[in-house]
Design a protein around this motif. Sequence first.
Motif, PDB file in Angstrom:
ATOM      1  N   ALA A  57       0.792  -1.206   0.060  1.00 10.50           N
ATOM      2  CA  ALA A  57       0.065  -0.066   0.081  1.00 10.50           C
ATOM      3  C   ALA A  57       0.841   0.925  -0.103  1.00 10.50           C
ATOM      4  O   ALA A  57       1.341   1.685   1.188  1.00 10.50           O
ATOM      5  N   VAL A  58       1.228   1.681  -0.927  1.00 13.68           N
ATOM      6  CA  VAL A  58       2.025   2.908  -1.444  1.00 13.68           C
ATOM      7  C   VAL A  58       1.300   4.089  -1.982  1.00 13.68           C
ATOM      8  O   VAL A  58       0.539   3.661  -3.102  1.00 13.68           O
ATOM      9  N   GLY A  59       1.351   5.212  -1.450  1.00 18.91           N
ATOM     10  CA  GLY A  59       0.829   6.232  -1.872  1.00 18.91           C
ATOM     11  C   GLY A  59       1.108   6.892  -3.305  1.00 18.91           C
ATOM     12  O   GLY A  59       0.358   7.350  -4.212  1.00 18.91           O
ATOM     13  N   GLN A  60       2.571   6.669  -3.698  1.00 16.41           N
ATOM     14  CA  GLN A  60       3.150   7.301  -4.983  1.00 16.41           C
ATOM     15  C   GLN A  60       4.328   6.238  -5.554  1.00 16.41           C
ATOM     16  O   GLN A  60       5.105   5.989  -4.718  1.00 16.41           O
ATOM     17  N   ILE A  61       3.976   5.604  -6.631  1.00 20.17           N
ATOM     18  CA  ILE A  61       5.109   4.853  -7.181  1.00 20.17           C
ATOM     19  C   ILE A  61       6.459   5.689  -7.428  1.00 20.17           C
ATOM     20  O   ILE A  61       6.266   6.908  -7.645  1.00 20.17           O
ATOM     21  N   GLY A  62       7.503   4.913  -7.487  1.00 23.30           N
ATOM     22  CA  GLY A  62       8.621   5.567  -7.320  1.00 23.30           C
ATOM     23  C   GLY A  62       8.879   6.124  -9.021  1.00 23.30           C
ATOM     24  O   GLY A  62       8.371   5.592  -9.911  1.00 23.30           O
ATOM     25  N   GLN A  63       9.908   7.414  -9.054  1.00 22.47           N
ATOM     26  CA  GLN A  63      10.166   7.828 -10.463  1.00 22.47           C
ATOM     27  C   GLN A  63      10.847   6.940 -11.261  1.00 22.47           C
ATOM     28  O   GLN A  63      10.764   6.632 -12.421  1.00 22.47           O
ATOM     29  N   LYS A  64      12.074   6.116 -10.329  1.00 20.23           N
ATOM     30  CA  LYS A  64      12.707   5.134 -11.402  1.00 20.23           C
ATOM     31  C   LYS A  64      12.050   3.867 -11.592  1.00 20.23           C
ATOM     32  O   LYS A  64      12.284   3.612 -12.521  1.00 20.23           O
ATOM     33  N   THR A  65      11.229   3.523 -10.551  1.00 25.55           N
ATOM     34  CA  THR A  65      10.446   2.282 -10.956  1.00 25.55           C
ATOM     35  C   THR A  65       9.504   2.438 -12.127  1.00 25.55           C
ATOM     36  O   THR A  65       9.419   1.702 -13.068  1.00 25.55           O
ATOM     37  N   PHE A  66       8.883   3.703 -12.081  1.00 27.65           N
ATOM     38  CA  PHE A  66       7.998   3.870 -13.040  1.00 27.65           C
ATOM     39  C   PHE A  66       8.569   4.102 -14.678  1.00 27.65           C
ATOM     40  O   PHE A  66       7.950   3.637 -15.619  1.00 27.65           O
ATOM     41  N   SER A  67       9.669   4.472 -14.385  1.00 25.43           N
ATOM     42  CA  SER A  67      10.391   4.637 -15.832  1.00 25.43           C
ATOM     43  C   SER A  67      10.437   3.537 -16.522  1.00 25.43           C
ATOM     44  O   SER A  67      10.603   3.528 -17.703  1.00 25.43           O
TER      45      SER A  67
END
Length: 408
Positions: free
Chosen positions: A231-241
């Motif tokens: 349950a994470v409020g925002q996915i990571g920038q690096k992971t989303f890339s």
Amino acid sequence: MCDFAQSVRDATQAMRAVFPATPLLRNAHLSEIYDADVYLKREDLSPVRSYKLRGAFNAMRKRPDVDLFVCASAGNHAQGVAFMCKHFGKQGVIFMPVTTPQQKIQKTAMFGGDSVEIRLTGDYFDDTLASAQAFCAEAGGHFLSPFDDEDVIEGQASVAVELVEQLGKMPDNLVIPVGGGGLSAGMLSYLGPQCQYTFVEPAGGACLHAALEAGKPVRLERVNNFADGAAVGQIGQKTFSRLQNVGLANTLRVSEDRLCTTMLEMLNVEGIVLEPAGALSIDALQDLGQSIRGRTVVCITSGGNFDFERLPEVKERAQKFLGLKKYFVLRMPQRPGALKDFLTLLGPDDDIARFEYLKKSARNYGSVLIGIETRDAENFDRLFGKLDAGGFTYQDITDDDLLSQFMI
């Protein structure tokens, strides 16, 4: 990605000096249900009962000159960092919310020993995270993100290396739980488009789904922390890339209540203890259904850090999802025999799990909170039909989150 793949294989080989590969086991029960070869990659059987020690290992292995590692976590990441601080002889300061259950605090302390200091600060994780980052900047340590770190992503991808070696081939379908995206980004980057992926999130924390819709990471307005490992409020920038092109069609959001039925099934039938996030991939098989028939499917069971004090809540949520338990407020006449009249409406399989007067001052009527358990969901249709015929006034509050929060 060739350099990434080789780096992941190197990291996997280095891990063998610290802990063995987690098993990949064919599950006969699930295979029979779905008419497929269903395998479980048992990350719940790692030394810290989750895959999180992989990323922590790789990040520390690559920073031999760093003496102080800092992280913020209320669960599996904290335990992975603690375990690796002790292994590498590093000092770790782990920030945890004040509300963290004692069991998780004690396990983190046990894994880290004298190598870690645990600081409880903040009622909410965002406050804890801010404190950890401020301390890290002041102390000159290295802040170790639970997912948005290239070395952590690389370390989590070691799950994919082991999986292919153990299976002896690529699976047809790979089902991966998603929180901040470290595991899914690592595995996708290593394996590439050689199999069909399904990325699974809890409905109350679907940050990948939200990011795919928006085209960038966005913060969820609200997060349901029941499946706290994902349950994470925002996915990571690096992971989303690395995940931005997976497509909404390859993502699933599963209800936390249905997830509870899967946790109980795996516990009661298979004797496998999974935390909510660890059961996500198995729960998703219900949605995949006929599409996986005759195929080789691997589900990543990402963690087994389950506090058995939560078992009554898991059971209740499962019963509510299956329609076997309901709560309602009944307007009861204040006269002799009124309760007996109500009791005669119950069937042989209906049990009163809760009975509480909510208002006793009214002269003619009183409100009663009633919880009923039954063996067949259809029994409630019969019961409510009898209540209607008998002229009873009632309100079903089972699915009313606001009323349930204050009354149940």
